[in-house]
Motif scaffolding. Structure first.
Motif, PDB file in Angstrom:
ATOM      1  N   LEU A 224       2.429  10.499   1.064  1.00 18.96           N
ATOM      2  CA  LEU A 224       3.379  11.227   0.703  1.00 18.96           C
ATOM      3  C   LEU A 224       4.347  11.183   1.659  1.00 18.96           C
ATOM      4  CD1 LEU A 224       1.249  14.240  -1.132  1.00 18.96           C
ATOM      5  CD2 LEU A 224       3.193  12.802  -2.197  1.00 18.96           C
ATOM      6  N   ALA A 225       4.016  11.013   3.048  1.00 18.88           N
ATOM      7  CA  ALA A 225       4.901  11.257   3.979  1.00 18.88           C
ATOM      8  C   ALA A 225       5.574   9.593   3.792  1.00 18.88           C
ATOM      9  CB  ALA A 225       4.203  11.008   5.362  1.00 18.88           C
TER      10      ALA A 225
ATOM     11  N   ASP B  96      -6.109  18.672  -4.149  1.00 23.32           N
ATOM     12  CA  ASP B  96      -5.118  19.600  -4.267  1.00 23.32           C
ATOM     13  C   ASP B  96      -3.767  18.930  -4.117  1.00 23.32           C
ATOM     14  OD1 ASP B  96      -3.202  21.882  -4.726  1.00 23.32           O
ATOM     15  OD2 ASP B  96      -4.486  23.188  -3.330  1.00 23.32           O
ATOM     16  N   THR B  97      -3.379  18.373  -5.146  1.00 23.19           N
ATOM     17  CA  THR B  97      -2.008  17.491  -4.976  1.00 23.19           C
ATOM     18  C   THR B  97      -0.922  18.116  -4.705  1.00 23.19           C
ATOM     19  OG1 THR B  97      -3.427  15.480  -6.157  1.00 23.19           O
ATOM     20  CG2 THR B  97      -1.104  15.519  -5.898  1.00 23.19           C
ATOM     21  N   VAL B  98      -0.774  19.114  -5.476  1.00 23.57           N
ATOM     22  CA  VAL B  98       0.168  19.923  -5.156  1.00 23.57           C
ATOM     23  C   VAL B  98       0.567  20.571  -3.860  1.00 23.57           C
ATOM     24  CG1 VAL B  98       1.634  22.318  -5.996  1.00 23.57           C
ATOM     25  CG2 VAL B  98       0.297  20.697  -7.904  1.00 23.57           C
ATOM     26  N   ALA B  99      -0.606  21.057  -3.451  1.00 22.58           N
ATOM     27  CA  ALA B  99      -0.354  21.439  -1.997  1.00 22.58           C
ATOM     28  C   ALA B  99      -0.184  20.353  -1.051  1.00 22.58           C
ATOM     29  CB  ALA B  99      -1.661  22.115  -1.473  1.00 22.58           C
ATOM     30  N   ALA B 100      -0.539  19.268  -1.353  1.00 23.46           N
ATOM     31  CA  ALA B 100      -0.426  17.954  -0.652  1.00 23.46           C
ATOM     32  C   ALA B 100       1.172  17.677  -0.757  1.00 23.46           C
ATOM     33  CB  ALA B 100      -1.089  16.827  -1.093  1.00 23.46           C
ATOM     34  N   VAL B 101       1.767  17.820  -1.675  1.00 26.73           N
ATOM     35  CA  VAL B 101       3.126  17.333  -2.186  1.00 26.73           C
ATOM     36  C   VAL B 101       4.157  18.544  -1.215  1.00 26.73           C
ATOM     37  CG1 VAL B 101       5.149  17.270  -3.507  1.00 26.73           C
ATOM     38  CG2 VAL B 101       2.990  16.412  -4.052  1.00 26.73           C
ATOM     39  N   THR B 102       3.854  19.797  -1.251  1.00 23.94           N
ATOM     40  CA  THR B 102       4.478  20.697  -0.413  1.00 23.94           C
ATOM     41  C   THR B 102       4.209  20.635   1.016  1.00 23.94           C
ATOM     42  OG1 THR B 102       2.805  22.474  -0.966  1.00 23.94           O
ATOM     43  CG2 THR B 102       4.779  22.284  -2.258  1.00 23.94           C
ATOM     44  N   ALA B 103       3.085  20.031   1.517  1.00 26.21           N
ATOM     45  CA  ALA B 103       2.804  20.183   2.984  1.00 26.21           C
ATOM     46  C   ALA B 103       3.718  19.007   3.538  1.00 26.21           C
ATOM     47  CB  ALA B 103       1.332  19.601   3.158  1.00 26.21           C
ATOM     48  N   GLN B 104       4.260  18.163   2.853  1.00 28.69           N
ATOM     49  CA  GLN B 104       4.970  16.989   3.215  1.00 28.69           C
ATOM     50  C   GLN B 104       6.580  17.368   3.252  1.00 28.69           C
ATOM     51  OE1 GLN B 104       3.901  14.569   5.051  1.00 28.69           O
ATOM     52  NE2 GLN B 104       1.809  15.175   4.770  1.00 28.69           N
ATOM     53  N   GLY B 105       6.577  18.643   2.999  1.00 29.16           N
ATOM     54  CA  GLY B 105       8.038  19.189   2.881  1.00 29.16           C
ATOM     55  C   GLY B 105       8.828  19.017   1.741  1.00 29.16           C
ATOM     56  N   PHE B 106       8.145  18.553   0.568  1.00 30.08           N
ATOM     57  CA  PHE B 106       8.824  18.585  -0.625  1.00 30.08           C
ATOM     58  C   PHE B 106       9.052  19.830  -1.103  1.00 30.08           C
ATOM     59  CE2 PHE B 106       7.298  13.813  -0.361  1.00 30.08           C
ATOM     60  CZ  PHE B 106       8.208  13.374  -0.924  1.00 30.08           C
TER      61      PHE B 106
ATOM     62  N   GLY C 242      16.539  12.897  -2.636  1.00 24.97           N
ATOM     63  CA  GLY C 242      15.999  12.088  -3.499  1.00 24.97           C
ATOM     64  C   GLY C 242      14.494  12.774  -4.291  1.00 24.97           C
ATOM     65  N   GLN C 243      14.343  12.469  -5.365  1.00 22.70           N
ATOM     66  CA  GLN C 243      13.183  13.093  -6.174  1.00 22.70           C
ATOM     67  C   GLN C 243      11.559  12.382  -5.979  1.00 22.70           C
ATOM     68  OE1 GLN C 243      14.079  14.101 -10.254  1.00 22.70           O
ATOM     69  NE2 GLN C 243      16.203  13.960  -9.853  1.00 22.70           N
ATOM     70  N   LEU C 244      10.631  13.267  -6.022  1.00 22.29           N
ATOM     71  CA  LEU C 244       9.506  12.714  -6.083  1.00 22.29           C
ATOM     72  C   LEU C 244       9.071  13.009  -7.780  1.00 22.29           C
ATOM     73  CD1 LEU C 244       6.728  11.550  -5.292  1.00 22.29           C
ATOM     74  CD2 LEU C 244       6.149  13.635  -4.544  1.00 22.29           C
ATOM     75  N   ARG C 245       8.692  12.235  -8.503  1.00 24.15           N
ATOM     76  CA  ARG C 245       8.114  12.650  -9.744  1.00 24.15           C
ATOM     77  C   ARG C 245       6.666  12.127  -9.852  1.00 24.15           C
ATOM     78  NH1 ARG C 245      11.989  12.889 -14.025  1.00 24.15           N
ATOM     79  NH2 ARG C 245      13.825  13.406 -13.121  1.00 24.15           N
ATOM     80  N   PHE C 246       5.633  13.088 -10.236  1.00 28.86           N
ATOM     81  CA  PHE C 246       4.324  12.916  -9.913  1.00 28.86           C
ATOM     82  C   PHE C 246       3.522  13.359 -11.306  1.00 28.86           C
ATOM     83  CE2 PHE C 246       5.379  16.939  -8.251  1.00 28.86           C
ATOM     84  CZ  PHE C 246       4.579  17.739  -8.352  1.00 28.86           C
TER      85      PHE C 246
ATOM     86  N   LEU D 278       0.755  -1.258   0.110  1.00 28.24           N
ATOM     87  CA  LEU D 278      -0.041   0.084   0.110  1.00 28.24           C
ATOM     88  C   LEU D 278       0.823   1.216   0.017  1.00 28.24           C
ATOM     89  CD1 LEU D 278      -2.573  -1.123   2.847  1.00 28.24           C
ATOM     90  CD2 LEU D 278      -2.896  -0.912   0.234  1.00 28.24           C
ATOM     91  N   ALA D 279       0.241   2.406  -0.668  1.00 25.74           N
ATOM     92  CA  ALA D 279       1.075   3.438  -0.539  1.00 25.74           C
ATOM     93  C   ALA D 279       1.118   4.115   0.779  1.00 25.74           C
ATOM     94  CB  ALA D 279       0.280   4.602  -1.440  1.00 25.74           C
ATOM     95  N   GLU D 280       0.114   3.598   1.795  1.00 28.10           N
ATOM     96  CA  GLU D 280       0.382   4.164   3.072  1.00 28.10           C
ATOM     97  C   GLU D 280       1.525   3.489   3.939  1.00 28.10           C
ATOM     98  OE1 GLU D 280      -3.662   5.378   1.484  1.00 28.10           O
ATOM     99  OE2 GLU D 280      -2.495   3.596   1.243  1.00 28.10           O
ATOM    100  N   ALA D 281       1.640   2.563   3.363  1.00 31.91           N
ATOM    101  CA  ALA D 281       2.749   1.376   3.988  1.00 31.91           C
ATOM    102  C   ALA D 281       3.584   0.906   3.366  1.00 31.91           C
ATOM    103  CB  ALA D 281       1.897   0.444   5.038  1.00 31.91           C
TER     104      ALA D 281
END
Length: 215
Positions: free
Chosen positions: A121-122, A172-182, A132-136, A91-94
């Protein structure tokens, strides 16, 4: 073992993903992973449509997919991939991986479906090394308020997630990405298909970096 099963949607998606790639999604997949190297974790690999596009500098892909039918298709796709691909349940969450093990994480049309974007995302941040990079590549909420965004909210609150295996059109996936420190270093907003005004047409493709831990 993950407990995600969407057999009807999986059958539909196997055909739909081929048609989408022919209509232009394949080019976005190529651009998404261009320039990657080292170890990569692909989160929500689906039926493996991303695999042919990984560049030769990628030494290993760990492809995580919880849906059994799609995972079986991904296993078949892995056998002809141009880079080594290991397909696993998870799972993405684990994520089934240790801290800081990967140079890049890839998500394509996945963050719309996960039950909790923040947790997913965490987890992506956890398994990435510092730098490291996150590509989305995701479909997202319409950028401008108006009729389309209202339609997205209505559908997300009613039939869309049920029909499309948990998918939400208005996150709002972009906001979710930045909210995790990316830190987002590259972002492209577009419609797919280009002339469409469907609830799932607003998309983003981007590159973000997990910063080194602050001292």
């Amino acid at each position: 073992m993950a407990t995600v099963s969407h057999p009807v949607f999986a059958r539909v998606y196997e055909r739909l993903s081929v048609a989408m790639d022919r209509a232009g999604t394949a080019e976005h997949r190529r651009e998404l992973v261009a320039g990657l190297s080292g170890r990569v974790i692909e989160i929500g690999a689906g039926n493996g449509r991303m695999f042919p596009h990984y560049p030769p500098a990628v030494t290993e892909v760990l492809a995580v997919e919880p849906e059994p039918r799609l995972r079986a298709a991904a296993l078949r796709a892995a056998s002809t991939a141009p880079v080594p691909v290991t397909v696993v349940d998870g799972l993405a969450e684990a994520l089934p991986a240790g801290d800081g093990q990967f140079d890049a994480a890839v998500v394509a049309l996945v963050l719309c479906t996960v039950p909790d974007q923040a947790v997913a995302l965490a987890e992506a941040a956890r398994v990435l090394r510092p730098g490291g990079q996150l590509r989305f590549f995701e479909h997202v909420a319409a950028e401008e308020s108006g009729r389309l965004r209202r339609v997205q909210r209505l559908l997300d609150a009613t039939v869309w997630p049920t029909l499309f295996a948990g998918c939400h059109t208005g996150r709002d996936t972009v906001a979710a990405v930045t909210a995790q420190g990316f830190v987002i270093e590259e972002l492209l907003r577009f419609r797919f298909p280009a002339t469409s005004n469907s609830p799932s047409s607003p998309c983003v493709r981007g590159r973000a970096v997990r910063p080194a831990t602050a001292s």
